[in-house]
Structures are given as C-alpha cells and as structure tokens.
Enzyme design. Structure first.
Site, PDB file in Angstrom:
ATOM      1  N   GLU A   1       0.820  -1.210   0.000  1.00 49.22           N
ATOM      2  CA  GLU A   1       0.000   0.000   0.000  1.00 49.22           C
ATOM      3  C   GLU A   1       0.855   1.261   0.000  1.00 49.22           C
ATOM      4  O   GLU A   1       1.959   1.267   0.533  1.00 49.22           O
ATOM      5  CB  GLU A   1      -0.829   0.071   1.279  1.00 49.22           C
ATOM      6  CG  GLU A   1      -1.794  -1.041   1.427  1.00 49.22           C
ATOM      7  CD  GLU A   1      -2.425  -1.000   2.807  1.00 49.22           C
ATOM      8  OE1 GLU A   1      -3.252  -1.863   3.073  1.00 49.22           O
ATOM      9  OE2 GLU A   1      -2.087  -0.113   3.603  1.00 49.22           O
TER      10      GLU A   1
ATOM     11  N   CYS B   1       3.319   8.500   1.258  1.00 46.97           N
ATOM     12  CA  CYS B   1       3.734   7.512   2.243  1.00 46.97           C
ATOM     13  C   CYS B   1       3.965   6.189   1.517  1.00 46.97           C
ATOM     14  O   CYS B   1       3.047   5.676   0.876  1.00 46.97           O
ATOM     15  CB  CYS B   1       2.628   7.396   3.292  1.00 46.97           C
ATOM     16  SG  CYS B   1       2.888   6.099   4.479  1.00 46.97           S
TER      17      CYS B   1
ATOM     18  N   CYS C   1       6.122  -7.392   7.513  1.00 40.71           N
ATOM     19  CA  CYS C   1       7.137  -6.863   8.430  1.00 40.71           C
ATOM     20  C   CYS C   1       7.403  -7.919   9.485  1.00 40.71           C
ATOM     21  O   CYS C   1       6.487  -8.635   9.890  1.00 40.71           O
ATOM     22  CB  CYS C   1       6.617  -5.593   9.097  1.00 40.71           C
ATOM     23  SG  CYS C   1       7.804  -4.814  10.207  1.00 40.71           S
TER      24      CYS C   1
ATOM     25  N   CYS D   1       4.884  -5.753  15.924  1.00 43.79           N
ATOM     26  CA  CYS D   1       4.224  -4.846  16.871  1.00 43.79           C
ATOM     27  C   CYS D   1       2.757  -5.264  17.071  1.00 43.79           C
ATOM     28  O   CYS D   1       2.056  -5.550  16.100  1.00 43.79           O
ATOM     29  CB  CYS D   1       4.296  -3.410  16.358  1.00 43.79           C
ATOM     30  SG  CYS D   1       5.983  -2.881  16.074  1.00 43.79           S
TER      31      CYS D   1
ATOM     32  N   GLY E   1       6.035  -2.228   6.393  1.00 45.40           N
ATOM     33  CA  GLY E   1       7.416  -2.681   6.503  1.00 45.40           C
ATOM     34  C   GLY E   1       8.288  -1.817   7.375  1.00 45.40           C
ATOM     35  O   GLY E   1       7.923  -0.708   7.767  1.00 45.40           O
ATOM     36  N   GLU E   2       9.444  -2.358   7.703  1.00 46.05           N
ATOM     37  CA  GLU E   2      10.424  -1.651   8.519  1.00 46.05           C
ATOM     38  C   GLU E   2      11.587  -1.251   7.596  1.00 46.05           C
ATOM     39  O   GLU E   2      12.392  -2.098   7.206  1.00 46.05           O
ATOM     40  CB  GLU E   2      10.896  -2.585   9.661  1.00 46.05           C
ATOM     41  CG  GLU E   2      12.117  -2.144  10.419  1.00 46.05           C
ATOM     42  CD  GLU E   2      12.047  -0.716  10.937  1.00 46.05           C
ATOM     43  OE1 GLU E   2      11.094  -0.380  11.652  1.00 46.05           O
ATOM     44  OE2 GLU E   2      12.964   0.069  10.625  1.00 46.05           O
TER      45      GLU E   2
ATOM     46  N   SER F   1      11.092   6.240   8.831  1.00 44.36           N
ATOM     47  CA  SER F   1      10.504   5.944  10.137  1.00 44.36           C
ATOM     48  C   SER F   1      10.886   4.525  10.558  1.00 44.36           C
ATOM     49  O   SER F   1      10.739   3.580   9.790  1.00 44.36           O
ATOM     50  CB  SER F   1       8.982   6.064  10.032  1.00 44.36           C
ATOM     51  OG  SER F   1       8.369   5.653  11.231  1.00 44.36           O
TER      52      SER F   1
ATOM     53  N   SER G   1       9.572   5.466  15.976  1.00 45.29           N
ATOM     54  CA  SER G   1       8.278   5.061  16.540  1.00 45.29           C
ATOM     55  C   SER G   1       8.529   4.624  17.970  1.00 45.29           C
ATOM     56  O   SER G   1       8.914   3.495  18.226  1.00 45.29           O
ATOM     57  CB  SER G   1       7.683   3.906  15.733  1.00 45.29           C
ATOM     58  OG  SER G   1       7.322   4.361  14.458  1.00 45.29           O
ATOM     59  N   LEU G   2       8.327   5.549  18.896  1.00 42.70           N
ATOM     60  CA  LEU G   2       8.691   5.269  20.299  1.00 42.70           C
ATOM     61  C   LEU G   2       7.539   4.571  21.029  1.00 42.70           C
ATOM     62  O   LEU G   2       7.705   3.476  21.568  1.00 42.70           O
ATOM     63  CB  LEU G   2       9.071   6.584  20.986  1.00 42.70           C
ATOM     64  CG  LEU G   2       9.730   6.434  22.344  1.00 42.70           C
ATOM     65  CD1 LEU G   2      11.065   5.710  22.239  1.00 42.70           C
ATOM     66  CD2 LEU G   2       9.927   7.793  23.012  1.00 42.70           C
ATOM     67  N   HIS G   3       6.418   5.214  21.092  1.00 45.27           N
ATOM     68  CA  HIS G   3       5.160   4.642  21.598  1.00 45.27           C
ATOM     69  C   HIS G   3       5.095   4.313  23.090  1.00 45.27           C
ATOM     70  O   HIS G   3       4.017   4.114  23.636  1.00 45.27           O
ATOM     71  CB  HIS G   3       4.728   3.412  20.800  1.00 45.27           C
ATOM     72  CG  HIS G   3       4.655   3.618  19.319  1.00 45.27           C
ATOM     73  ND1 HIS G   3       4.495   4.857  18.735  1.00 45.27           N
ATOM     74  CD2 HIS G   3       4.736   2.735  18.284  1.00 45.27           C
ATOM     75  CE1 HIS G   3       4.477   4.730  17.419  1.00 45.27           C
ATOM     76  NE2 HIS G   3       4.628   3.463  17.122  1.00 45.27           N
TER      77      HIS G   3
ATOM     78  N   ASN H   1      -5.335   3.777  15.630  1.00 44.60           N
ATOM     79  CA  ASN H   1      -6.371   3.563  14.623  1.00 44.60           C
ATOM     80  C   ASN H   1      -6.888   2.133  14.774  1.00 44.60           C
ATOM     81  O   ASN H   1      -6.200   1.196  14.433  1.00 44.60           O
ATOM     82  CB  ASN H   1      -5.712   3.760  13.248  1.00 44.60           C
ATOM     83  CG  ASN H   1      -6.695   4.191  12.195  1.00 44.60           C
ATOM     84  OD1 ASN H   1      -7.864   4.413  12.490  1.00 44.60           O
ATOM     85  ND2 ASN H   1      -6.225   4.311  10.978  1.00 44.60           N
TER      86      ASN H   1
HETATM   87  N1  SAH Z   1       8.022   0.180  10.490  1.00 36.64           N
HETATM   88  C1  SAH Z   1       8.187   1.569  10.602  1.00 36.64           C
HETATM   89  C2  SAH Z   1       7.454   2.372   9.547  1.00 36.64           C
HETATM   90  C3  SAH Z   1       6.073   1.889   9.167  1.00 36.64           C
HETATM   91  S1  SAH Z   1       4.825   2.000  10.400  1.00 36.64           S
HETATM   92  C4  SAH Z   1       7.798   2.046  11.984  1.00 36.64           C
HETATM   93  O1  SAH Z   1       7.250   1.267  12.759  1.00 36.64           O
HETATM   94  O2  SAH Z   1       8.104   3.206  12.291  1.00 36.64           O
HETATM   95  C5  SAH Z   1       4.414   3.731  10.363  1.00 36.64           C
HETATM   96  C6  SAH Z   1       3.742   4.243  11.626  1.00 36.64           C
HETATM   97  O3  SAH Z   1       2.388   3.754  11.713  1.00 36.64           O
HETATM   98  C7  SAH Z   1       4.458   3.792  12.892  1.00 36.64           C
HETATM   99  O4  SAH Z   1       4.700   4.884  13.752  1.00 36.64           O
HETATM  100  C8  SAH Z   1       3.460   2.822  13.473  1.00 36.64           C
HETATM  101  O5  SAH Z   1       3.647   2.694  14.835  1.00 36.64           O
HETATM  102  C9  SAH Z   1       2.133   3.415  13.064  1.00 36.64           C
HETATM  103  N2  SAH Z   1       1.001   2.473  13.201  1.00 36.64           N
HETATM  104  C10 SAH Z   1       0.978   1.139  13.039  1.00 36.64           C
HETATM  105  N3  SAH Z   1      -0.253   0.634  13.310  1.00 36.64           N
HETATM  106  C11 SAH Z   1      -1.032   1.688  13.642  1.00 36.64           C
HETATM  107  C12 SAH Z   1      -2.406   1.826  14.030  1.00 36.64           C
HETATM  108  N4  SAH Z   1      -3.218   0.789  14.109  1.00 36.64           N
HETATM  109  N5  SAH Z   1      -2.857   3.071  14.325  1.00 36.64           N
HETATM  110  C13 SAH Z   1      -2.043   4.155  14.209  1.00 36.64           C
HETATM  111  N6  SAH Z   1      -0.751   4.093  13.860  1.00 36.64           N
HETATM  112  C14 SAH Z   1      -0.238   2.867  13.578  1.00 36.64           C
HETATM  113 FE1  SF4 Z   2       6.502  -3.269  11.349  1.00 35.55          FE
HETATM  114 FE2  SF4 Z   2       6.260  -0.631  11.825  1.00 35.55          FE
HETATM  115 FE3  SF4 Z   2       4.095  -2.256  11.849  1.00 35.55          FE
HETATM  116 FE4  SF4 Z   2       5.896  -2.419  13.806  1.00 35.55          FE
HETATM  117  S1  SF4 Z   2       4.599  -0.634  13.328  1.00 35.55           S
HETATM  118  S2  SF4 Z   2       4.988  -4.164  12.716  1.00 35.55           S
HETATM  119  S3  SF4 Z   2       7.787  -2.030  12.709  1.00 35.55           S
HETATM  120  S4  SF4 Z   2       5.383  -1.798  10.119  1.00 35.55           S
END
Ligand code: SAH
Ligand code: SF4
Length: 351
Positions: A86, A112, A119, A123, A169-170, A201, A224-226, A300
């Site tokens: 996507e 984007c 991936c 997560c 993806g990462e 990212s 992506s700290l979270h 989301n």
């Molecule tokens: N793998 C990389 C880049 C792709 S994810 C990363 O993790 O940074 C891009 C962003 O979307 C990340 O910050 C991720 O945490 C966020 N993301 C993933 N699932 C999500 C969801 N359900 N709601 C909102 N953001 C989400």
């Molecule tokens: Fe992969 Fe980023 Fe999704 Fe984590 S948030 S599973 S690193 S794409």
C-alpha cells in the site's frame, strides 16, 4: 525483464553508453512520464528497441484505491509476483486560488510508501505485523510507488513532494534498498526529491540507525517510540528486546541532523495504556538534550485489535503538557481514518 527503476544513474553509466543517453532515459521516465521505451523519440531507434526488449519501468499495478473525505488517497498495488503493498497520497496544503482563478499557492503533497511486503517486527497494534515478513521491496519498487502516484494524480514535476517511509514494513530492515531508493529519488535527473524531504521511520533498530547515520544521506529520521519504559514498549513492540529504549536514544544522539531540523518521535496514544500525564512526564525526561519533535498519533482501531483509541481530549492534555515543557508537539490529524489509512489496513481488508 529488468526493472530499470532499480538502477542509479551511475550504475546505468556502466551499462548504457554514452552517458548522455542515460540522462535522456532518466528524463523520459521521470520528467516526461513516458509510457514505454519506444516513445523515447530522442533516442536512436535501435537503442529504443534494445531497451524495450531488456527493461521495463512498471513494477506495480494499482488494483484498488480509496479516497478519504479529507482528500488523502490510499492505493493498493500488486507487484509483478502478485504480492500486495500500500501507499498513501496525502495532500498537505490545499491550492489557494485568487478571485481571478489564478493559483497563488500550490498544493503540497506527502507520499507515504511501503518498504517491505509485511514486516517481521511484530508490533502488537499493527496490522502489517500479522502475516510476518514476506520479502523486501527492491529500490525500484519503492521508487515505482512514487512515480506511479505522481503520474496518475498529474502532480507536476516541479511541485514539492515529501516522502515518508511509513507504509508497510520496517525500512531499516531493508536498508540497502531503501538507501538506494533515497538516492535515486534525490537525483536531479530523476525526481529531484531532496533527502531533506524524505523521512525514514523506524521501530528503533539501533544498529541500523547508526549505519544509516554513517551513510550521511541527509535524510530525516523518525522513531516510533510509543512507550517510555522498556516493560511496556516490549509488550507493544517485541523488537524492544533486541534494542531497548536507551540503545535507541544513544543511536539518535549519534545521528547527523541538519541544523534546522529535528528528529521526529512518533508516539501512538492507546487508551489507558500510555496516554497519562505520568507518561508525558517520562517522555519529557527521555527527550532531554535531543533536538526532538513529537508527533502524537491516535491509535487507529482495526478488527480484532485489543486496544482502544483515546479521546481527543486526552490527546490534547498530553500535548499541552509536552508543549508547556518546551517540547514541540503535534497531534497527527486522523488523515484517512475513514479509509483505514494506518499501515496494512487496506490490504488486510481485501485479503
Ligand atoms: N516500520 C516503521 C514504519 C512503518 S509503520 C515504523 O514502525 O516506524 C508507520 C507508523 O504507523 C508507525 O509509527 C506505526 O507505529 C504506526 N502504526 C501502526 N499501526 C497503527 C495503528 N493501528 N494506528 C495508528 N498508527 C499505527
Ligand atoms: Fe513493522 Fe512498523 Fe508495523 Fe511495527 S509498526 S509491525 S515495525 S510496520
């Protein structure tokens, strides 16, 4: 057939002579939006035919798109081997037109892109994680997403476009191809998208952050700290076992950043889990001494997810706390919420 988008200009100089032919080919592909090699009328006929028999530059086809009320468009692409990825086009600023119909400010766009099919980071809140990693995208498959979107939305060559590697993806798990894509996109004979307008990212692969820094590409970094403690972060992001928060912060401190820029920290707010003021306090401490900018993202929700989206009031409180402490902080607009724009969500719904 070989995807010519996989090549830098310098690589093609070694294959196609003389060099100016390569520049012409780049111009046809990236500036003039050619559909095939046979159209490239400034090239000799035999070269056109030879290229046409060896190369292509359409690594993907669009099988679905959805437009959100806010104007963002999400694309589902099928790659040549049938795998799906996507990308999202996000119009950031609307065109401003005066009373005579003249454009006074042009629209700005962010695209984007995906860097892998699936991936392996796993997560717990992310749909892309579900099926694990299928494969890396090639540099040309990354470049192809941008080329396709620019072309099919008639975005003029000179219009400013930002790239965020925030799709599926990462990116740092595919550093070789991602860094190559950055360079191809930045080439003035290709799309001329400066690395300063490209943001990578990552879920925090400390070792590769250092490697990326050593490449000195000039790209922007987003983490992506979270979560602000290792216990919670490991629950949300298993990759944290390999690279804990301290190791990520060390890698960020070593990362070369433009004087005028900052490192972006993405913080996904999940209701009741990491969205309290005590977490904001910890976050301020963690970012002490780093030129940082925080982007709060509201989770989301997707089918089957155990987490909940926090209220906007909570998010604003979190933001106010950070701002009061001098940390630049924005709440990411829920762009494309109605079209399931968080990574992996369109693909998941279709498969
Ligand atoms: N793998 C990389 C880049 C792709 S994810 C990363 O993790 O940074 C891009 C962003 O979307 C990340 O910050 C991720 O945490 C966020 N993301 C993933 N699932 C999500 C969801 N359900 N709601 C909102 N953001 C989400
Ligand atoms: Fe992969 Fe980023 Fe999704 Fe984590 S948030 S599973 S690193 S794409």
């Amino acid at each position: 057939m070989i995807n010519i988008l996989d090549y830098t200009k310098e690589e093609l100089y070694e294959i196609i002579k003389p060099n100016f032919r390569v520049k012409q080919i780049f111009e046809w592909i990236y500036k003039k939006n050619a559909n095939d090699f046979l159209q490239m009328s400034s090239l000799p006929k035999n070269l056109r035919e030879e290229l046409n028999n060896t190369y292509h530059f359409s690594p993907l086809k669009c099988i679905k798109s959805e437009e959100s009320k806010d104007g963002s468009i999400k694309y589902l692409f099928e790659l040549l081997d049938g795998m799906k990825i996507e990308s999202v086009l996000l119009p950031m600023k609307k065109e401003l037109i005066d009373e005579n119909g003249k454009i006074i400010k042009h629209a700005r766009y962010t695209i984007c892109v995906s860097s892998q099919v699936g991936c392996k980071s796993g997560c717990s809140f992310c749909l892309t994680a579900k099926g694990g990693l299928k494969r890396n995208l090639s540099a040309g498959e990354i470049v192809g997403q941008i080329l396709w979107i620019k072309k099919h939305n008639n975005i003029p060559y000179e219009r400013r476009v930002n790239i965020v590697y925030m799709g599926m993806g990462e990116p740092l798990d595919n550093l070789k191809n991602v860094s190559k894509a950055v360079k191809i996109l930045a080439d003035n004979d290709a799309l001329a998208i400066s690395p300063r307008r490209q943001t990578i990212s990552t879920s925090g692969l400390a070792k590769q952050i250092i490697e990326l820094g050593n490449m000195n590409l000039g790209v922007l970094l987003a983490i992506s700290l979270h979560a602000v403690n290792d216990e919670l972060r490991t629950k949300l992001m298993p990759i944290n076992k390999a690279y804990n928060i301290a190791s990520i912060m060390d890698a960020v401190r070593a990362f070369p950043i433009d004087q005028r820029k900052r490192v972006l920290f993405e913080y996904l707010l999940i209701d009741g889990l990491n969205d309290k003021i005590e977490h904001a306090k910890e976050l301020v401490k963690l970012l002490n001494g780093i030129k940082a900018k925080v982007n709060l993202i509201l989770f989301n929700p997707h089918e089957g997810s155990e987490y909940k989206r926090p209220s906007i009031e909570n998010a604003v409180k979190f933001q106010d706390y950070l701002s009061a402490k001098g940390v630049t902080c924005t709440i990411r607009e829920s762009k494309g919420l109605d079209i399931s724009a968080a990574c992996g969500q369109l693909k998941e719904r279709l498969s």
